[in-house]
Design an enzyme around this catalytic site. Structure first.
Site, short mmCIF file in Angstrom:
data_model
loop_
_atom_site.label_atom_id
_atom_site.label_comp_id
_atom_site.label_asym_id
_atom_site.label_seq_id
_atom_site.Cartn_x
_atom_site.Cartn_y
_atom_site.Cartn_z
N HIS A 14 4.46 1.53 1.09
CA HIS A 14 3.79 0.53 1.91
C HIS A 14 4.56 -0.78 1.80
O HIS A 14 4.96 -1.18 0.71
CB HIS A 14 2.34 0.34 1.42
N ASN A 68 4.14 -7.39 6.53
CA ASN A 68 3.18 -6.39 6.06
C ASN A 68 2.23 -6.07 7.21
O ASN A 68 1.43 -6.91 7.60
CB ASN A 68 2.42 -6.94 4.85
N CYS A 112 -4.41 -1.54 3.26
CA CYS A 112 -3.01 -1.11 3.16
C CYS A 112 -2.85 0.38 2.86
O CYS A 112 -1.82 0.96 3.18
CB CYS A 112 -2.29 -1.92 2.10
N1 ACO Z 1 5.59 -21.28 1.52
C1 ACO Z 1 5.92 -22.14 0.55
N2 ACO Z 1 5.24 -22.22 -0.62
C2 ACO Z 1 4.21 -21.39 -0.81
C3 ACO Z 1 3.82 -20.46 0.18
C4 ACO Z 1 4.55 -20.42 1.39
N3 ACO Z 1 4.26 -19.57 2.38
N4 ACO Z 1 2.75 -19.76 -0.28
C5 ACO Z 1 2.48 -20.22 -1.49
N5 ACO Z 1 3.35 -21.20 -1.83
C6 ACO Z 1 3.44 -21.97 -3.07
C7 ACO Z 1 2.11 -22.01 -3.80
O1 ACO Z 1 1.30 -23.07 -3.33
C8 ACO Z 1 2.54 -22.18 -5.23
O2 ACO Z 1 2.86 -23.55 -5.43
P1 ACO Z 1 2.52 -24.28 -6.83
O3 ACO Z 1 3.32 -23.53 -7.85
O4 ACO Z 1 2.98 -25.68 -6.61
O5 ACO Z 1 1.04 -24.13 -7.01
C9 ACO Z 1 3.85 -21.42 -5.32
O6 ACO Z 1 4.32 -21.29 -3.96
C10 ACO Z 1 3.71 -20.05 -5.93
O7 ACO Z 1 2.63 -19.36 -5.30
P2 ACO Z 1 2.21 -17.91 -5.76
O8 ACO Z 1 1.05 -17.47 -4.92
O9 ACO Z 1 2.06 -17.88 -7.22
O10 ACO Z 1 3.52 -17.09 -5.33
P3 ACO Z 1 3.95 -15.63 -5.75
O11 ACO Z 1 5.25 -15.68 -6.40
O12 ACO Z 1 2.86 -14.89 -6.44
O13 ACO Z 1 4.18 -14.93 -4.33
C11 ACO Z 1 3.06 -13.36 -2.89
C12 ACO Z 1 3.09 -14.78 -3.45
C13 ACO Z 1 4.32 -13.15 -2.08
C14 ACO Z 1 1.84 -13.23 -2.01
C15 ACO Z 1 3.02 -12.33 -4.05
O14 ACO Z 1 2.07 -12.71 -4.99
C16 ACO Z 1 2.70 -10.93 -3.59
O15 ACO Z 1 3.46 -10.30 -2.88
N6 ACO Z 1 1.57 -10.34 -4.03
C17 ACO Z 1 1.20 -8.95 -3.74
C18 ACO Z 1 0.89 -8.71 -2.28
C19 ACO Z 1 0.37 -7.30 -2.11
O16 ACO Z 1 0.85 -6.35 -2.66
N7 ACO Z 1 -0.69 -7.13 -1.32
C20 ACO Z 1 -1.30 -5.83 -1.17
C21 ACO Z 1 -1.29 -5.35 0.18
S1 ACO Z 1 -2.04 -6.42 1.34
C22 ACO Z 1 -3.54 -5.68 1.87
O17 ACO Z 1 -4.04 -4.75 1.30
C23 ACO Z 1 -4.26 -6.33 3.02
#
Ligand code: ACO
Length: 335
Positions: free
Chosen positions: A262, A292, A115
């Protein structure tokens, strides 16, 4: 010492729109969850029936950037190409673009910084120009995520986030003092490498091993992410990189005219916006439309903001990114 200035910008995204509802054909997810957690409404995924791939999309964006710079392909001295999704394990995308654009035998360098790939690439190009080695450098960020995502409920935490696309900038030598790239700031913290990674195929997890094990639970060849862990680090590191850039140039947050973060998650951008007291018109986000796009995200957003007339002469433009590695950084530009 010379100055370096962005003289041309371009981007290209595949035509195929994949909405949040479209994703439900492969996985248990829903529009509400995706929009609430990430801000994403739709993304572009390459239609396999087209000839789009990481380097061809990069080449398409590059053609636009070169033309807008008022240059031809023969004026470019060097290529820097950032991606985490190359067409081939090797060689990288830089040489493929050199060939696709029928350029002379100039150097081509690939950057593997996910990223923050575009931030790192711009910084590399800036150094080559400031030392006088090159005059015009093509800097590209391009990703074909859709070719390598796990389209199932198991992969939904990652798969819904990523989109395909490419952006390109021409960085040129400039005689204008106090204009162009003022500074760039690069960081990494490799101890968190596995929190956001795609582990194989690579020499640590090679194809024969994966095939031999034939383990249905093996997901090492799909990207995986410890989302909340990454999120917590992202908001801190984004802010640090911006503060570092401002302090280096004796500037304040109130001097920022346009922040291009980003596009990892709309919530991260909003957090950073609030922290620096910026208005909606001072931050350009397009994650809603494209998801993203990793190494392409900053350059697509910058190009779009510029096309919309949101960036004017003399504006202070701040680019910042954080991602897998972990790697992060910022670039401070006087437009
Ligand atoms: N649809 C429905 N439910 C989902 C999905 C989905 N697509 N994905 C996960 N869930 C569920 C999970 O199973 C979990 O269920 P549970 O509570 O029953 O176990 C629940 O939703 C919460 O999951 P989390 O992973 O904890 O969700 P979170 O609120 O953390 O959101 C996200 C996830 C959007 C990925 C967030 O953590 C995020 O944006 N993180 C940072 C991303 C980032 O900055 N990346 C860096 C750049 S990428 C790169 O460098 C390649």
């Amino acid at each position: 010492m010379y100055n370096s200035k962005i003289t041309g910008l371009g981007y290209y995204v595949p035509e195929n729109v994949v909405t949040n509802d479209d994703l439900t054909q492969w996985m248990d997810t829903n529009d509400e969850w995706i929009q609430e957690r990430t801000g994403i409404k739709e993304r572009r995924w390459i239609d396999p029936k087209t000839d789009d791939n990481t380097s061809s999309m990069g080449a398409k964006a590059a053609r636009i950037a070169i033309e807008r710079a008022g240059l031809t392909k023969d004026d470019i001295d060097f290529i820097v190409f950032a991606t985490l999704s190359p067409d081939m394990y090797f060689p990288g995308g830089g040489v493929r673009v050199q060939d696709m654009l029928d350029m002379p035998t100039i150097g081509a360098l690939d950057v593997r910084n996910q990223c923050s790939g575009f931030i790192y690439s711009l910084s590399v190009a800036d150094q080559f120009i400031k030392t006088g080695m090159y005059k015009n450098i093509l800097v590209i960020g391009s990703e074909n995520h859709s070719g390598g995502l796990e389209r199932s409920t198991r992969g939904r935490g990652v798969t819904v986030i990523f989109g395909d696309g490419a952006g390109a900038a021409v960085l040129s030598r400039s005689e204008e003092n106090g204009k162009g790239i003022l500074s760039s700031h690069l960081h990494s913290e490799g101890k968190h490498a596995k929190e956001l990674a795609l582990e194989g195929p690579a020499t640590g997890r090679w194809v024969p091993e994966i095939i031999q094990e034939n383990d249905p639970n093996d997901v090492s060849y799909y990207p995986h992410m410890n989302g909340q862990f990454v999120f917590k680090h992202a908001v801190v590191r984004f802010s640090e990189a911006i503060v570092e850039g401002l302090q280096t140039n004796n500037l304040q947050a109130t001097d920022i005219d346009m922040l291009i973060p980003h596009q990892a998650n709309l919530r991260i951008s909003q957090f950073v916006q609030k922290k620096f007291g910026l208005s909606d018109s001072q931050v350009h986000n397009n994650i809603m439309k494209y998801g993203n796009t990793t190494a392409a995200s900053v350059i697509i957003a910058l190009t779009e903001a510029w096309e919309l007339g949101k960036i004017k002469d003399n504006d202070l433009v701040v680019l910042a990114a954080f991602g897998s590695g972990f790697t992060w950084g910022s670039v401070i530009i006087r437009w």
